[in-house]
Design a protein around this motif. Structure first.
Motif, mmCIF file in Angstrom:
data_model
loop_
_atom_site.group_PDB
_atom_site.id
_atom_site.type_symbol
_atom_site.label_atom_id
_atom_site.label_comp_id
_atom_site.label_asym_id
_atom_site.label_seq_id
_atom_site.Cartn_x
_atom_site.Cartn_y
_atom_site.Cartn_z
ATOM 1 N N LYS A 1 0.834 -1.204 0.000
ATOM 2 C CA LYS A 1 0.000 0.000 0.000
ATOM 3 C C LYS A 1 0.871 1.258 0.000
ATOM 4 O O LYS A 1 0.589 2.241 -0.696
ATOM 5 N N SER B 1 2.457 1.598 -3.392
ATOM 6 C CA SER B 1 1.424 2.040 -4.330
ATOM 7 C C SER B 1 1.118 3.513 -4.136
ATOM 8 O O SER B 1 0.960 4.273 -5.112
ATOM 9 N N TYR B 2 1.089 3.948 -2.873
ATOM 10 C CA TYR B 2 0.815 5.356 -2.579
ATOM 11 C C TYR B 2 1.951 6.247 -3.080
ATOM 12 O O TYR B 2 1.722 7.326 -3.646
ATOM 13 N N VAL C 1 4.008 5.601 -5.549
ATOM 14 C CA VAL C 1 3.920 5.660 -7.005
ATOM 15 C C VAL C 1 2.864 6.684 -7.416
ATOM 16 O O VAL C 1 3.076 7.478 -8.360
ATOM 17 N N LYS C 2 1.751 6.683 -6.730
ATOM 18 C CA LYS C 2 0.686 7.637 -7.055
ATOM 19 C C LYS C 2 1.145 9.073 -6.823
ATOM 20 O O LYS C 2 0.890 9.972 -7.639
ATOM 21 N N THR D 1 3.657 10.045 -9.469
ATOM 22 C CA THR D 1 2.942 10.264 -10.738
ATOM 23 C C THR D 1 2.262 11.616 -10.748
ATOM 24 O O THR D 1 2.303 12.352 -11.755
ATOM 25 N N ILE D 2 1.655 11.952 -9.624
ATOM 26 C CA ILE D 2 0.978 13.256 -9.528
ATOM 27 C C ILE D 2 1.982 14.395 -9.667
ATOM 28 O O ILE D 2 1.734 15.403 -10.344
#
Length: 579
Positions: free
Chosen positions: A517, A520-521, A523-524, A527-528
């Protein structure tokens, strides 16, 4: 008709009735015990043994009350055991109590016993039978006819005192009167109402427990009543029939010469032991008084035995009842032209017997592979594993009745779960002492189960939530908790186990999921951030393009304006010249 009824919902699969039943007249189907009526001898032991009161006696009380309500002349034949088991100041008070309930007349069954004694005297005097077994006890009669049919030749072909008395009363009062037997025995109900050889003389059977309940309902206290003698003449020594040796006392009092040795046996195990011996022809030339109930009818199957001493009752009755024969010459005239004969025969059942191979196959299904696996513990109700296997083959028992096997199976399943589950499982008692410790818990805490069960939970982890569940009995589900010392993040479910007053914790390691998690966070977020940079660049380019476009547009405007003005000016000059 089943004399003993069964409440399926209350049967708790304990097999206590099977263990108690000496003739194994109880079958277990779908984990529920059921009486096999054609094999039951109505000893009543299962009624006493059942801890859940799942088995009850089918009562005739409402039927009898109906007779009285409809004003039908109803006569009571009261068994002589009332003299020892009911509470009164004088015996006649019991007679008065019955009359107050609405009965028309009251007679003592001991009157019928005198006629039975007379029939026994004839057999003793004739001396044609090798052995004579008394046939007053219907449970003994059933035991012999069903399970020892070769011994029916020794059964005295005589009705019981209840039937003898019923015949006498029926002759005198006719078919319009109802005759009710009141006594201490549940087997009398089948003898009176279901046996084609004796049916029609007794219309209903009540026991002393039912009488006491009825008197309580009507607020009748026996000891407060006046004395009323029974309507029958004094049966003398025959009132001793309900105590052990009572029949022998009645026979001896008659002083009929005979070659027979006389002894009595009581209690189902003792009766069966005697009958086994008789099958081997080890007993000859004997007159045998036999009774299923230990102590005789004064300890019958339908008595409130609490506080009742058979020894005291026996001594009191033998002391107060004279051991004298009936000397009234007119006494036996009422029996003229009445037959007291009753034939007995083979009522046994040919249950299918399994082969040795079939027995072995049944035993193997419950883990009895080798002879030493056959524990013969008797928990199922059968004395050996082989006997139980035979019962399974005959449809009387179920495989799952083997308690050691089922315990081992359940324990094995529990061990499999504890060993294979990927979760940490910890069971603690009310003191937070560890009771169970799963294989996964061993690997996480680097501690064996044997070592863990010597410790308390708070020696390993924070026990606060476990303590809370213990006190509130409210579960905690899906709580996320981190253990830095173990380097894990967990999802916990903690529940209260009421049966053991214990707390069970199921701890799931979600460390990897949490890391995933986080990744994944991240990476998010990255990306942002990248998207924001692109947007910013695009905005900058757009601004630059807009600036360039603005400059060129302004220059173009200036040039075009100048061009327009020049054209307009040149046009005006040409026009003025023409004018």
């Amino acid at each position: 008709m089943n004399v003993i009824s069964f409440k399926e919902a209350k049967c708790k699969n304990c097999y206590k009735c099977v263990r108690t039943c000496e003739v194994k007249a109880i079958t277990v189907t779908n984990s529920q015990a059921q009486i096999m009526d054609d094999k039951c001898i109505l000893c009543g032991l299962c009624l006493e043994a059942c801890p859940q009161n799942a088995k009850t006696f089918n009562s005739d009380l409402n039927k009898v009350k109906g007779y009285l309500r409809d004003n039908i002349p109803t006569i009571v034949s009261i068994a002589p055991s009332y003299l020892g088991v009911l509470k009164y100041k004088t015996p006649g008070q019991v007679i008065t109590a019955l009359l107050k309930l609405g009965f028309w007349k009251v007679f003592e069954t001991a009157e019928g016993a005198a006629f039975v004694t007379k029939e026994y005297e004839k057999l003793l005097e004739a001396g044609t039978m090798d052995n004579i077994i008394t046939t007053c006890c219907p449970s003994v009669n059933d035991l012999i006819e069903i399970y020892y049919p070769t011994l029916t030749k020794y059964m005295a072909p005589v009705v019981s005192p209840m039937i003898a008395h019923g015949k006498i009363l029926r002759k005198k009062y006719g078919k319009d009167a109802k005759i009710v037997f009141l006594g201490p025995c549940i087997a009398k109900k089948r003898e009176a109402e279901c046996d084609h050889r004796t049916r029609g003389y007794i219309d209903a059977v009540l026991n002393f427990i039912e009488l006491e309940q009825w008197l309580k309902e009507e607020q009748i206290n026996i000891s407060d009543l006046e004395d009323t003698p029974p309507e029958n003449p004094d049966p003398m020594v025959n009132r001793l029939y309900p105590v052990s040796s009572g029949i022998i006392s009645s026979v001896i009092a008659s002083q009929v010469p005979s070659k027979y040795r006389k002894f009595y046996v009581h209690g189902i195990k003792n009766c069966m032991e005697l009958l086994d011996s008789m099958e081997k022809e080890e007993v000859t030339g004997s007159f045998i008084e036999a009774n299923i109930c230990t102590g005789g009818c004064i300890k019958g199957s339908a008595l409130n035995k609490e506080g009742l001493s058979r020894f005291k009752v026996k001594l009191d009755m033998e002391e107060t009842i004279p051991k004298l024969p009936v000397d009234n010459k007119d006494f036996f005239e009422r029996g003229n032209n009445i037959s007291f004969f009753k034939p007995f025969s083979d009522h046994s059942h040919n249950d299918p017997m399994p082969t040795e191979e079939e027995i072995t196959q049944i035993l193997q299904k419950i883990g009895k592979i080798k002879p030493e696996d056959e524990l013969n513990c008797g928990a199922c109700g059968y004395s050996s594993c082989r006997e139980k296997a035979i019962a399974v083959h005959q449809g009387k028992a179920e495989l799952t009745m083997c308690i050691p096997y089922m315990h081992e199976k359940a324990q094995s399943m529990a061990n499999i779960v504890l060993e294979t589950t990927p979760n940490i499982i910890i069971l603690v008692d009310s003191d937070m002492k560890i009771l169970e410790f799963s294989g996964t818990a061993e690997s996480y805490f680097h501690m064996s189960r044997a070592k863990a069960v010597e410790k308390y939970l708070y020696e390993l982890i924070d026990h606060t939530d476990f303590e809370k569940v213990l006190n509130t009995h409210e579960p905690i589900t899906g709580k996320k908790l981190e253990y830095p010392d173990l380097g894990i993040i967990t999802l916990q479910t903690i529940v209260y186990v009421s049966e053991q007053n214990a707390v069970l914790g199921i701890i799931q390691d979600i460390t990897k999921e949490e890391e995933q998690k986080k990744q994944s966070y991240k990476v998010k977020v990255d990306t942002i951030e990248m998207a924001q940079k692109v947007i910013n660049k695009q905005m900058l380019v757009a601004q630059q393009i807009a600036g360039l476009l603005g400059e060129t547009t302004a220059e173009t405007k200036v040039t075009l304006t100048k061009l327009r003005d020049t054209i307009l000016n040149d046009g005006m000059e040409e026009l003025s010249k023409k004018c």
